[in-house]
Design an enzyme around this catalytic site. Sequence first.
Site, short mmCIF file in Angstrom:
data_model
loop_
_atom_site.label_atom_id
_atom_site.label_comp_id
_atom_site.label_asym_id
_atom_site.label_seq_id
_atom_site.Cartn_x
_atom_site.Cartn_y
_atom_site.Cartn_z
N HIS A 100 3.80 -4.91 0.67
CA HIS A 100 2.86 -4.08 -0.09
C HIS A 100 3.66 -3.31 -1.14
CE1 HIS A 100 -0.21 -1.34 -1.33
NE2 HIS A 100 0.55 -0.31 -1.00
N HIS A 102 3.63 -1.27 -5.37
CA HIS A 102 2.97 -0.66 -6.53
C HIS A 102 3.66 -1.14 -7.80
CE1 HIS A 102 2.52 3.00 -3.59
NE2 HIS A 102 1.77 1.99 -3.23
N GLU A 132 -0.07 3.63 5.53
CA GLU A 132 -0.50 2.33 5.02
C GLU A 132 -0.10 1.16 5.92
OE1 GLU A 132 -2.19 2.71 0.90
OE2 GLU A 132 -0.09 2.11 0.65
N HIS A 160 -4.04 0.74 -7.57
CA HIS A 160 -3.09 0.99 -6.49
C HIS A 160 -1.86 0.08 -6.56
CE1 HIS A 160 -2.63 1.76 -1.87
NE2 HIS A 160 -1.49 1.47 -2.41
#
Lengths: 242, 242, 242, 242
Positions: free
Chosen positions: A102, A104, A83, A172
């Site tokens: 980034h 979750h 990623e 996501h």
Amino acid sequence: MTAAHTVRPTRDQVLKNLVIANRVLAAYEVVDGWGHVSARDPDDADSFIMSAVRAPALVRERDLVAIRVGDGEPPAQIKASVERHIHAGIYRSRKDVTAVVHCHAEALIPFGVAGVPLRPLAHTDAFLIDGCPIWEIRAATYRDTMLVDTAELGDSLAATLAQAPIALMRGHGATIVGASIHEAVYRAIYARHAALVDLAGRSLGTVRYLSTDEARSAADSTVKTFDRTWELWSTQHGATSL
Amino acid sequence: MTAAHTVRPTRDQVLKNLVIANRVLAAYEVVDGWGHVSARDPDDADSFIMSAVRAPALVRERDLVAIRVGDGEPPAQIKASVERHIHAGIYRSRKDVTAVVHCHAEALIPFGVAGVPLRPLAHTDAFLIDGCPIWEIRAATYRDTMLVDTAELGDSLAATLAQAPIALMRGHGATIVGASIHEAVYRAIYARHAALVDLAGRSLGTVRYLSTDEARSAADSTVKTFDRTWELWSTQHGATSL
Amino acid sequence: MTAAHTVRPTRDQVLKNLVIANRVLAAYEVVDGWGHVSARDPDDADSFIMSAVRAPALVRERDLVAIRVGDGEPPAQIKASVERHIHAGIYRSRKDVTAVVHCHAEALIPFGVAGVPLRPLAHTDAFLIDGCPIWEIRAATYRDTMLVDTAELGDSLAATLAQAPIALMRGHGATIVGASIHEAVYRAIYARHAALVDLAGRSLGTVRYLSTDEARSAADSTVKTFDRTWELWSTQHGATSL
Amino acid sequence: MTAAHTVRPTRDQVLKNLVIANRVLAAYEVVDGWGHVSARDPDDADSFIMSAVRAPALVRERDLVAIRVGDGEPPAQIKASVERHIHAGIYRSRKDVTAVVHCHAEALIPFGVAGVPLRPLAHTDAFLIDGCPIWEIRAATYRDTMLVDTAELGDSLAATLAQAPIALMRGHGATIVGASIHEAVYRAIYARHAALVDLAGRSLGTVRYLSTDEARSAADSTVKTFDRTWELWSTQHGATSL
């Protein structure tokens, strides 16, 4: 007087702050076993630095690697997260961005899957006035994948993000950007705050969001306090014992 | 027998209790990177004491500064929070108030933005019977700001607060007052309790709030136990290791 | 084989277990600055033992005092909680009860104020099949008080409790009883569990509660595991460092 | 490169990992005073290993016992959980299963009692695409019990589970399986994640679950990261101090 977070950091400071940022984001439940935070290399604008494959709470300075902005590729022989293309895509399109988170986060996923953008209900979350688009990976690829594992998908996410501080990713998680590590970490923690406040507010009735003018004014004043929040977070959660 | 919290404290005790109060409020998630607690100077009723610009969990005795009640100004050369005007405005209008807490508690913001005043569902939260007005900064200023950064705005907030123990601030947070540091901290922690109980109660059906008589009786009895809650909170969370 | 909790404890064991119970109940957020747990004196069935006025998390063996079941009075010169009458009233009416917990648990108050008795959704909470009446202090007194501060109010609460394991107290909290300290602590912790599960279940749709037969069978099997839960709780939270 | 969790472990590694798994599951509130995790004996496929009667957070290597898959019986003289039949039933019917978690997680019970199977809203929870049946003990027995305390009930649960990764048990909890201890622990922790995300998502509006193709792709990619999550969990919570 110049606040510390507005001074252009050295590469060594960036490395140290990335380690702290990893631990702070884990402590605030923004990241869990996955998730990552990166920073543009202050000595090479075509390169960014992020951890190799390792849970954020455990990241050490020696886990950090430099990756090329142009194609998202790490040095030969180095294992890097698939990623990394999230980060590379954004650094390609947003010259103003110096740090990317980034995650979750459990608090953010419900908004992405329900198609409800985050909006600011409190002045601490005012940065959301600049948008919270929801990225749909199906609009970008025919492959059945949920991961941003190619440069093309990174570009697609960056195109949806546009000039916003955060993009939710349906099914996501979320990606948050900033002009400094301090700002990206701040926004990630307060995006979670905005989500929890909004969920509770909706159960009470109709809520009043900040107006655009209120939010822009409040966003300006929170930026001035990044040294205070960073001092708190790094003191309480930034220590590396590994 | 006289409870400790009803004895007029010395200035030294006020300083020590302010440090403890900062840490307790952080541990109970009333304050985060911001928020502050102040106390009227026992040696000078025209002055109050609060921390300079620093996250409450990290406040030390040497971070405390005296500020004039009259105009909210700190000593020359001293950096002070712009929101000292919240405290100054209230000390000007409320002679009975000896301590003030200002916070952005995640549990309280939803009530302010939904326009729902807190009301007491349990005897521990009975002090809310004396009101929980919601302050709208738009009614007080034409500027696009969310901060109480002038003496006029402090006066406006104090006028909305009137004789109540707490005012919610739409899009911002809450301000809580007390006749002692013990009382202001108690009310701040139990305002949060009242908010969480009310949210859960509403999801079950129609709730029965305390009657005025019940609440006044219960408020009297909780005041008598401030030594007990303070002993708990200061023992568990009041230590300064910095 | 006889489980430890079914062996009649010595007075010394009761004192030690009461201290542990105070700390465990605080760790599980059943009690906060207030709340108390008592046990019938194994050497004198007309007497029960509870802490004097002190937050449960801080209770030490030397804080425990013996109180008469008959009139709820402590020894001369001893300061005792006004709410000792909750305990005395129940020990007078329920010969089977050996331990009582009184609390203001945030998770239980919403059910009392919404008039919704707790019912078992999981076998761990099966004891609730024997009832969860809601006590209304207004039915018992003309005084404007929320506290159980007289023997008459204690008798009224005990009459509402009748043979049930728990009574909710509107606007106040809950009182839980058991045949042992182990059982009363277990039931207090799992009443909170039942409340949280029920709140979440209702938001999903119509829930299926345990049938009476299922619950009686499950209650019998959980009683057999009190040694296991007590070992966990006392190991993790029972230590006294004061 | 072969990930550690895909290498067939030695019996000694299985014992150590079972102790770690017990503590990790307790730290993530999957298990409480009860619940257990077992693994098939790598030296004897007709035998599985689980702890004797002890709260998971306290389990030590010497608490582990081997139990026969065929009839769920422990060695003579050894005390074992009555619910070993959950594990034995599944090991009999699922040759692909190497580890089983049984729990009463507070987050999962509401879904079982409301009759709402878990479905994946995020790629981390994608394994749920392979089903989440709800087992009804009433369909399997005439006895009034909630416990899986016979081989027949274990077979019934295994028949409902069929090829799914998890079965909810109405009024009781859940049972989760995996091809490794790493996988079973992962699925147990993320089943809880899926439940919390779904509850919040429903309060926002209509949610979009992963499609079957998305979920299969995402499930494949999460399997590849079990070493990362295991490193995090075992480092933070796996230590045995007893």
